[in-house]
Design a protein around this motif. Structure first.
Motif, PDB file in Angstrom:
ATOM      1  N   VAL A 248     -25.308 -62.904  31.544  1.00 11.13           N
ATOM      2  CA  VAL A 248     -25.448 -61.612  31.182  1.00 11.13           C
ATOM      3  C   VAL A 248     -25.880 -60.681  32.155  1.00 11.13           C
ATOM      4  O   VAL A 248     -25.158 -59.443  32.569  1.00 11.13           O
ATOM      5  CB  VAL A 248     -26.160 -61.515  29.916  1.00 11.13           C
ATOM      6  CG1 VAL A 248     -26.506 -59.967  29.585  1.00 11.13           C
ATOM      7  CG2 VAL A 248     -25.610 -62.398  28.556  1.00 11.13           C
TER       8      VAL A 248
ATOM      9  N   TYR B 223     -19.681 -53.998  32.477  1.00  7.78           N
ATOM     10  CA  TYR B 223     -19.708 -54.510  31.172  1.00  7.78           C
ATOM     11  C   TYR B 223     -18.062 -54.733  30.628  1.00  7.78           C
ATOM     12  O   TYR B 223     -17.922 -55.794  29.994  1.00  7.78           O
ATOM     13  CB  TYR B 223     -20.388 -53.339  30.165  1.00  7.78           C
ATOM     14  CG  TYR B 223     -19.600 -51.950  30.310  1.00  7.78           C
ATOM     15  CD1 TYR B 223     -18.473 -51.558  29.843  1.00  7.78           C
ATOM     16  CD2 TYR B 223     -20.664 -51.025  30.918  1.00  7.78           C
ATOM     17  CE1 TYR B 223     -18.089 -50.337  29.925  1.00  7.78           C
ATOM     18  CE2 TYR B 223     -20.316 -49.979  31.216  1.00  7.78           C
ATOM     19  CZ  TYR B 223     -19.064 -49.219  30.849  1.00  7.78           C
ATOM     20  OH  TYR B 223     -18.937 -48.012  31.032  1.00  7.78           O
TER      21      TYR B 223
ATOM     22  N   ALA C 231     -23.960 -59.187  26.043  1.00  2.49           N
ATOM     23  CA  ALA C 231     -23.526 -58.883  27.645  1.00  2.49           C
ATOM     24  C   ALA C 231     -23.024 -57.206  27.704  1.00  2.49           C
ATOM     25  O   ALA C 231     -23.414 -56.645  28.430  1.00  2.49           O
ATOM     26  CB  ALA C 231     -22.534 -59.572  28.088  1.00  2.49           C
TER      27      ALA C 231
ATOM     28  N   ASN D 268     -25.510 -54.519  29.657  1.00  6.98           N
ATOM     29  CA  ASN D 268     -24.693 -54.003  30.741  1.00  6.98           C
ATOM     30  C   ASN D 268     -24.497 -52.530  30.405  1.00  6.98           C
ATOM     31  O   ASN D 268     -24.482 -51.463  31.491  1.00  6.98           O
ATOM     32  CB  ASN D 268     -23.534 -54.828  31.282  1.00  6.98           C
ATOM     33  CG  ASN D 268     -23.849 -55.981  31.923  1.00  6.98           C
ATOM     34  OD1 ASN D 268     -24.338 -56.062  33.162  1.00  6.98           O
ATOM     35  ND2 ASN D 268     -23.525 -57.094  31.229  1.00  6.98           N
TER      36      ASN D 268
ATOM     37  N   SER E 247     -17.222 -58.479  32.402  1.00  5.54           N
ATOM     38  CA  SER E 247     -18.268 -59.359  32.236  1.00  5.54           C
ATOM     39  C   SER E 247     -18.304 -59.713  30.736  1.00  5.54           C
ATOM     40  O   SER E 247     -18.459 -61.071  30.472  1.00  5.54           O
ATOM     41  CB  SER E 247     -19.733 -59.163  32.768  1.00  5.54           C
ATOM     42  OG  SER E 247     -20.119 -58.000  31.912  1.00  5.54           O
ATOM     43  N   SER E 248     -18.156 -58.814  29.709  1.00  7.04           N
ATOM     44  CA  SER E 248     -18.268 -59.211  28.331  1.00  7.04           C
ATOM     45  C   SER E 248     -16.994 -60.024  27.971  1.00  7.04           C
ATOM     46  O   SER E 248     -17.211 -60.937  27.059  1.00  7.04           O
ATOM     47  CB  SER E 248     -18.485 -57.918  27.573  1.00  7.04           C
ATOM     48  OG  SER E 248     -17.280 -56.964  27.726  1.00  7.04           O
TER      49      SER E 248
ATOM     50  N   VAL F 271     -20.396 -64.799  36.891  1.00  3.76           N
ATOM     51  CA  VAL F 271     -20.433 -64.973  35.413  1.00  3.76           C
ATOM     52  C   VAL F 271     -19.648 -66.202  34.937  1.00  3.76           C
ATOM     53  O   VAL F 271     -20.498 -66.948  34.196  1.00  3.76           O
ATOM     54  CB  VAL F 271     -19.702 -63.885  34.733  1.00  3.76           C
ATOM     55  CG1 VAL F 271     -19.505 -64.197  33.244  1.00  3.76           C
ATOM     56  CG2 VAL F 271     -20.555 -62.460  35.026  1.00  3.76           C
TER      57      VAL F 271
END
Length: 199
Positions: free
Chosen positions: A97, A104, A123, A127, A107-108, A193
């Motif tokens: 995270v 965001y 996450a 973010n 990464s999410s 990540v």
């Protein structure tokens, strides 16, 4: 800040539509998120390649400038590891995270793909909060700590959404550092990540 609030509203709307059953099943599957991720990476490549400042930035890059993204990564990982002691998530999940570095949208999606929708949502929110904190507290970070503090706090967002506020309060001389900082962190997000998700 309007962009971040818009993203939160879209997220809430999407969650509500899925909860009410208004979303077709084929959009909820694993394959759909992978294709969205591919399109997102393509668009990121377009935006970086289209930026005419990129060549100039790379030509004038000095090794010392690389210390700030390194410090941001080390500080983020240390903070994420510390927070994991008080969370229901494992240390590797908290590090994944944190490794979003305020990126965001990318990464999410990765975290959802590897660890599920719950951690992907964490996450996304974590973010987005990092970006909002930078936007709200940049003046105080500059005054109380240093002009580099909001750049480090902003993570990967210092090339776009938080750059105007950093420029306004830290000064024009930090624009180059902010852009290089964000570029390096942007490129590192998929690697960090996925690395922490696979631990």
């Amino acid at each position: 800040m309007g962009g971040s609030l818009g993203i939160i509203c879209c997220f809430i709307l999407g969650a509500l539509c899925a909860w009410l059953g208004w979303v077709p099943d084929y959009l909820l599957g694993h394959e759909a998120t992978v294709y969205v991720l591919y399109v997102l990476m393509l668009l990121v490549g377009f935006s970086i390649g289209y930026d005419r400042r990129l060549g100039e930035i790379l030509r004038t890059l000095r090794p010392r400038v690389l210390l700030l993204p390194l410090a941001t990564a080390v500080g983020t990982f240390a903070g994420s590891a510390l927070v994991s002691l008080f969370m229901v998530y494992s240390m590797s999940e908290c590090l994944a995270v944190g490794a979003g570095f305020a990126y965001y949208s990318l990464s999410s999606v990765f975290i959802t793909q590897y660890k599920g929708a719950e951690l992907g949502t964490v996450a996304l929110m974590a973010n987005i909060m990092r970006e909002l904190i930078t936007l709200l507290f940049a003046p105080l970070l500059v005054r109380w700590i240093s002009p580099l503090a909001p750049i480090s706090c902003g993570g990967a967002s210092t090339m776009d959404t938080t750059l105007p506020i950093i420029t306004r309060y830290a000064g024009q001389q930090w624009v180059f550092v902010s852009i290089v900082h964000a570029m390096i962190l942007d490129f590192s997000v998929p690697f960090w990540v996925t690395f922490f998700c696979k631990l």
